[in-house]
Write an enzyme that holds these catalytic residues in place. Structure first.
Site, mmCIF file in Angstrom:
data_model
loop_
_atom_site.group_PDB
_atom_site.id
_atom_site.type_symbol
_atom_site.label_atom_id
_atom_site.label_comp_id
_atom_site.label_asym_id
_atom_site.label_seq_id
_atom_site.Cartn_x
_atom_site.Cartn_y
_atom_site.Cartn_z
ATOM 1 N N ASP A 15 0.929 -40.421 -31.931
ATOM 2 C CA ASP A 15 -0.486 -40.807 -31.990
ATOM 3 C C ASP A 15 -0.857 -41.387 -33.355
ATOM 4 O OD1 ASP A 15 -3.001 -41.129 -30.942
ATOM 5 O OD2 ASP A 15 -3.646 -39.071 -31.337
ATOM 6 N N ASN A 17 -1.489 -45.058 -33.801
ATOM 7 C CA ASN A 17 -1.234 -46.499 -33.955
ATOM 8 C C ASN A 17 -2.531 -47.272 -34.194
ATOM 9 O OD1 ASN A 17 1.360 -45.818 -33.321
ATOM 10 N ND2 ASN A 17 1.383 -46.776 -31.285
ATOM 11 N N ARG A 19 -5.456 -46.173 -35.405
ATOM 12 C CA ARG A 19 -6.044 -45.901 -36.730
ATOM 13 C C ARG A 19 -5.238 -46.555 -37.847
ATOM 14 N NH1 ARG A 19 -6.278 -39.801 -35.558
ATOM 15 N NH2 ARG A 19 -5.242 -40.612 -33.683
ATOM 16 N N HIS A 32 0.687 -50.869 -32.467
ATOM 17 C CA HIS A 32 1.648 -50.404 -31.458
ATOM 18 C C HIS A 32 3.054 -50.925 -31.775
ATOM 19 C CE1 HIS A 32 -1.353 -48.418 -29.179
ATOM 20 N NE2 HIS A 32 -1.977 -49.509 -28.760
ATOM 21 N N ARG A 66 -8.055 -47.793 -21.156
ATOM 22 C CA ARG A 66 -8.215 -48.615 -22.371
ATOM 23 C C ARG A 66 -8.488 -50.071 -21.983
ATOM 24 N NH1 ARG A 66 -4.435 -46.366 -27.255
ATOM 25 N NH2 ARG A 66 -4.975 -44.177 -26.960
ATOM 26 N N LEU A 126 22.300 -37.862 -26.203
ATOM 27 C CA LEU A 126 20.884 -37.488 -26.232
ATOM 28 C C LEU A 126 20.189 -37.822 -24.909
ATOM 29 C CD1 LEU A 126 18.244 -36.724 -27.913
ATOM 30 C CD2 LEU A 126 18.043 -39.186 -28.340
ATOM 31 N N ARG A 183 2.667 -33.527 -32.844
ATOM 32 C CA ARG A 183 1.683 -34.583 -32.609
ATOM 33 C C ARG A 183 1.259 -35.143 -33.958
ATOM 34 N NH1 ARG A 183 -3.197 -35.282 -28.477
ATOM 35 N NH2 ARG A 183 -3.834 -37.354 -29.146
ATOM 36 N N ARG A 189 -4.497 -31.561 -30.320
ATOM 37 C CA ARG A 189 -4.661 -31.314 -28.879
ATOM 38 C C ARG A 189 -3.427 -31.839 -28.157
ATOM 39 N NH1 ARG A 189 -8.902 -34.882 -30.180
ATOM 40 N NH2 ARG A 189 -8.329 -37.057 -29.864
HETATM 41 C C1 IPE Z 1 -1.969 -39.340 -26.182
HETATM 42 O O1 IPE Z 1 -2.733 -39.980 -27.125
HETATM 43 C C2 IPE Z 1 -1.136 -40.340 -25.426
HETATM 44 C C3 IPE Z 1 -0.076 -40.989 -26.175
HETATM 45 C C4 IPE Z 1 0.251 -40.799 -27.435
HETATM 46 C C5 IPE Z 1 0.701 -41.915 -25.409
HETATM 47 P P1 IPE Z 1 -4.214 -40.466 -26.862
HETATM 48 O O2 IPE Z 1 -4.621 -41.164 -28.108
HETATM 49 O O3 IPE Z 1 -4.292 -41.238 -25.616
HETATM 50 O O4 IPE Z 1 -5.012 -39.097 -26.664
HETATM 51 P P2 IPE Z 1 -6.524 -38.722 -26.956
HETATM 52 O O5 IPE Z 1 -7.376 -39.686 -26.181
HETATM 53 O O6 IPE Z 1 -6.750 -38.851 -28.426
HETATM 54 O O7 IPE Z 1 -6.655 -37.301 -26.503
HETATM 55 C C1 IPE Z 2 -0.916 -43.761 -29.652
HETATM 56 O O1 IPE Z 2 -1.708 -44.417 -30.578
HETATM 57 C C2 IPE Z 2 -0.199 -44.726 -28.769
HETATM 58 C C3 IPE Z 2 -0.674 -44.795 -27.380
HETATM 59 C C4 IPE Z 2 -1.613 -44.092 -26.841
HETATM 60 C C5 IPE Z 2 0.000 -45.761 -26.540
HETATM 61 P P1 IPE Z 2 -3.242 -44.653 -30.323
HETATM 62 O O2 IPE Z 2 -3.434 -46.043 -29.844
HETATM 63 O O3 IPE Z 2 -3.817 -43.589 -29.476
HETATM 64 O O4 IPE Z 2 -3.798 -44.518 -31.813
HETATM 65 P P2 IPE Z 2 -5.241 -43.984 -32.244
HETATM 66 O O5 IPE Z 2 -5.385 -42.600 -31.704
HETATM 67 O O6 IPE Z 2 -6.234 -44.940 -31.671
HETATM 68 O O7 IPE Z 2 -5.189 -44.018 -33.735
HETATM 69 MG MG MG Z 3 -4.729 -41.807 -29.947
#
Ligand code: IPE
Ligand code: IPE
Ligand code: MG
Length: 236
Positions: A15, A17, A19, A32, A66, A126, A183, A189
């Site tokens: 998580d 990417n 931000r 991403h 999204r 793996l 995470r 979470r």
């Molecule tokens: C969880 O992250 C899903 C992935 C990393 C693929 P999200 O960014 O979608 O989760 P929330 O919305 O912050 O809970």
């Molecule tokens: C996680 O990064 C990757 C996916 C959910 C695919 P995010 O895109 O959720 O990054 P934030 O949470 O917006 O920073």
């Molecule tokens: Mg996220």
């Protein structure tokens, strides 16, 4: 203090990417893309270190909400990843399994992941689980439906259903439970990831945004895990 063994099964919610992109005034898409680079190194290290199972959360059942352009771009990246990495993964004996509903993926992504699973199916290195269109609630519901069907077909008695029977219906069938769940990005979470398999997992929430997560930070996380005392409800 003696260190415990390495985790057999590591699960990562990659998580941050978005931000990371915002922080650097880049497009979400570039975020991403950087995320995929980080993931390459983590897979390589896990394979070299002898981790048995690595589960990566790539796309949740909720991520379809999204913006369309982001979903499209993510699916494109998935195709690109499996096309460009499959040779090295296969050479390193990595075995790929997709956790999630593959049938509902766009054609190209579905073809790419099915081909990756097929190419690597006999590998003994793996075990790499990529959670794609994955949600734990969806997984649980599928398991319940499958057991209900089996019992309707008289293949098993409802009162005899065991946890082992249930676990056999999960995407992670025949794999050990998650030992360590990481995470990144500071969010604390689970976002619908491997809820059944992580019942006794050790949880770590490093602040680092996923594109900045390095092998060195990963090693720190593994070392932290090795210093934890796991009790599984007992008294040690
Ligand atoms: C969880 O992250 C899903 C992935 C990393 C693929 P999200 O960014 O979608 O989760 P929330 O919305 O912050 O809970
Ligand atoms: C996680 O990064 C990757 C996916 C959910 C695919 P995010 O895109 O959720 O990054 P934030 O949470 O917006 O920073
Ligand atoms: Mg996220």
């Amino acid at each position: 203090m003696s260190l415990s063994a390495l985790p057999r099964h590591v699960a990562i919610i990659m998580d941050g990417n978005g931000r990371w992109a915002k922080k650097n005034a880049f497009s979400v898409m570039l975020g991403h893309r950087k995320g995929v680079e980080a993931l390459r190194d983590i897979i390589r290290y896990s394979s070299d270190a002898g981790i048995q199972v690595l589960s990566l959360y790539a796309f949740s059942t909720e991520n379809w909400t999204r913006p369309e352009a982001e979903v499209k771009a993510l699916m494109g990246l998935i195709v690109e990843f499996f096309t460009s990495e499959i040779e090295e993964l296969h050479r390193n004996k990595v075995k790929i399994r997709i956790l999630g509903d593959v049938e509902a993926l766009p054609d190209k992504a579905r073809a790419a992941v099915i081909s990756a699973m097929d190419t690597t199916k006999d590998n003994g290195g793996l075990q790499l689980n990529i959670a794609l269109n994955y949600g734990a609630r969806d997984e649980i519901l599928r398991a319940v439906k499958s057991l209900a069907m089996k019992s309707a077909d008289q293949l098993l008695q409802p009162q005899d259903i065991t946890w082992a029977d249930f676990a056999q219906e999960l995407y992670t069938k025949d794999q050990p439970d998650v030992d360590l769940l990481i995470r990144t990005s500071g969010e604390q979470r689970l976002s619908n990831f491997l809820l059944c398999q992580s019942a006794y997992a050790e949880l770590l929430f490093p602040e680092t945004l996923w594109p900045e997560f390095t092998v060195s930070l990963y090693k720190d996380a593994l070392a932290t895990y090795q210093r934890r005392e796991r009790r599984f409800g007992g008294r040690t």
